[in-house]
Scaffold this motif. Structure first.
Motif, PDB file in Angstrom:
ATOM      1  N   VAL A  61      67.914  99.541 128.239  1.00 40.82           N
ATOM      2  CA  VAL A  61      68.396 100.145 126.992  1.00 40.82           C
ATOM      3  C   VAL A  61      67.561  99.632 125.827  1.00 40.82           C
ATOM      4  CG1 VAL A  61      70.345 100.492 125.451  1.00 40.82           C
ATOM      5  CG2 VAL A  61      70.719 100.367 127.927  1.00 40.82           C
ATOM      6  N   SER A  62      66.936 100.555 125.112  1.00 40.29           N
ATOM      7  CA  SER A  62      66.048 100.190 124.017  1.00 40.29           C
ATOM      8  C   SER A  62      66.296 101.125 122.832  1.00 40.29           C
ATOM      9  CB  SER A  62      64.590 100.252 124.507  1.00 40.29           C
ATOM     10  OG  SER A  62      63.684  99.781 123.519  1.00 40.29           O
ATOM     11  N   HIS A  63      65.246 101.442 122.096  1.00 47.02           N
ATOM     12  CA  HIS A  63      65.353 102.174 120.837  1.00 47.02           C
ATOM     13  C   HIS A  63      64.357 103.327 120.813  1.00 47.02           C
ATOM     14  CE1 HIS A  63      67.724  98.683 119.418  1.00 47.02           C
ATOM     15  NE2 HIS A  63      66.900  98.043 120.239  1.00 47.02           N
ATOM     16  N   GLN A  64      64.571 104.261 119.898  1.00 47.85           N
ATOM     17  CA  GLN A  64      63.811 105.505 119.926  1.00 47.85           C
ATOM     18  C   GLN A  64      62.292 105.318 119.872  1.00 47.85           C
ATOM     19  OE1 GLN A  64      63.408 108.218 116.522  1.00 47.85           O
ATOM     20  NE2 GLN A  64      64.469 109.755 117.745  1.00 47.85           N
ATOM     21  N   LEU A  65      61.783 104.646 118.837  1.00 47.20           N
ATOM     22  CA  LEU A  65      60.336 104.533 118.693  1.00 47.20           C
ATOM     23  C   LEU A  65      59.694 103.763 119.849  1.00 47.20           C
ATOM     24  CD1 LEU A  65      57.706 105.048 117.263  1.00 47.20           C
ATOM     25  CD2 LEU A  65      58.198 103.119 115.724  1.00 47.20           C
ATOM     26  N   PRO A  66      60.246 102.633 120.282  1.00 48.77           N
ATOM     27  CA  PRO A  66      59.639 101.959 121.436  1.00 48.77           C
ATOM     28  C   PRO A  66      59.602 102.828 122.698  1.00 48.77           C
ATOM     29  CG  PRO A  66      61.040 100.429 120.258  1.00 48.77           C
ATOM     30  CD  PRO A  66      61.285 101.788 119.654  1.00 48.77           C
ATOM     31  N   ILE A  67      60.692 103.551 122.958  1.00 53.23           N
ATOM     32  CA  ILE A  67      60.721 104.422 124.139  1.00 53.23           C
ATOM     33  C   ILE A  67      59.686 105.535 124.007  1.00 53.23           C
ATOM     34  CG2 ILE A  67      62.111 106.098 125.431  1.00 53.23           C
ATOM     35  CD1 ILE A  67      64.574 104.369 124.739  1.00 53.23           C
ATOM     36  N   TRP A  68      59.633 106.165 122.834  1.00 50.56           N
ATOM     37  CA  TRP A  68      58.709 107.267 122.633  1.00 50.56           C
ATOM     38  C   TRP A  68      57.252 106.795 122.681  1.00 50.56           C
ATOM     39  CZ3 TRP A  68      58.718 112.119 123.382  1.00 50.56           C
ATOM     40  CH2 TRP A  68      57.729 112.946 122.819  1.00 50.56           C
TER      41      TRP A  68
END
Length: 210
Positions: free
Chosen positions: A148-155
């Motif tokens: 589980v992470s965050h939008q910008l890191p995942i993208w």
């Protein structure tokens, strides 16, 4: 080859009545809707062969990962490499036509969108996320793991894996709240990416700070 699936999940909706870019600031937890989204995704993943659950140290990610770990009777592990990207506008309103972006004192931060100059470099985000994902993959060989992470890191990691340029329009990120970006590995080799929105789609323009 041993097949392993890494499910990269974005956290759920955050309680953010002031509409600021909260970034890595403490004290930002899931809203009531965000808690429902976390439960919905836990139900969606209930029948998957998940043997490991990892989350960013930020509260909203920990809360999102909790129901998944509980449903699979696993200990929730924290990995600092999954944290939100650093951002110099943290704590400010940054919506288009509103807040910090209207002030000349902040324009210098926007001088280089390729790095980007306003925050953590894309190459560094991709490197730490890749390291976290590979560590999670190694801990779940032959099964599945949730990170589980965050939008910008995942993208950013997705752009890296797909061989695309890092510079992009944030409004075009395919990474809704509580979405799941699944990476399939054959041994150590990344072979496929799929994307799902078990909790439904969200409008990126309507979620400041995320």
């Amino acid at each position: 080859m041993t097949r392993t699936i890494v499910h990269l999940m974005r956290h759920g909706e955050v309680h953010n009545p002031s509409g600021i870019l909260y970034g890595r600031l403490p004290g930002f937890r899931l809203s009531a809707q965000g808690e429902k989204q976390a439960l919905r995704v836990a139900e969606h993943l209930a029948d998957r062969d998940i043997v490991h659950v990892v989350a960013s140290p930020l509260e909203r990610a920990q809360q999102t990962a909790g129901p998944i770990a509980d449903s699979h009777r696993l200990e929730l592990v924290t990995d600092d490499r999954l944290i939100e990207a650093g951002n110099k506008f943290e704590g400010l309103k940054v919506a288009v036509g509103d807040g910090a972006l209207r002030s000349p004192q902040h324009w210098w931060k926007l001088r280089n969108p390729f790095r980007p100059s306003w925050g953590e470099p894309y190459v560094e985000i991709a490197a730490r996320m890749l390291a976290a994902v590979e560590a999670a993959r190694d801990a779940a060989r032959g099964a599945a793991v949730v990170c589980v992470s965050h939008q910008l890191p995942i993208w950013t990691l997705r752009l890296h894996l797909e061989g695309r340029r890092y510079v992009h329009d944030p409004r075009r990120r395919q990474c809704s709240l509580a979405s799941v970006t699944s990476l399939t590995y054959e041994g150590d080799r990344f072979v496929r990416l799929s994307y799902a929105e078990p909790a439904g789609a969200t409008d990126p323009d309507a979620v400041p700070g995320a």
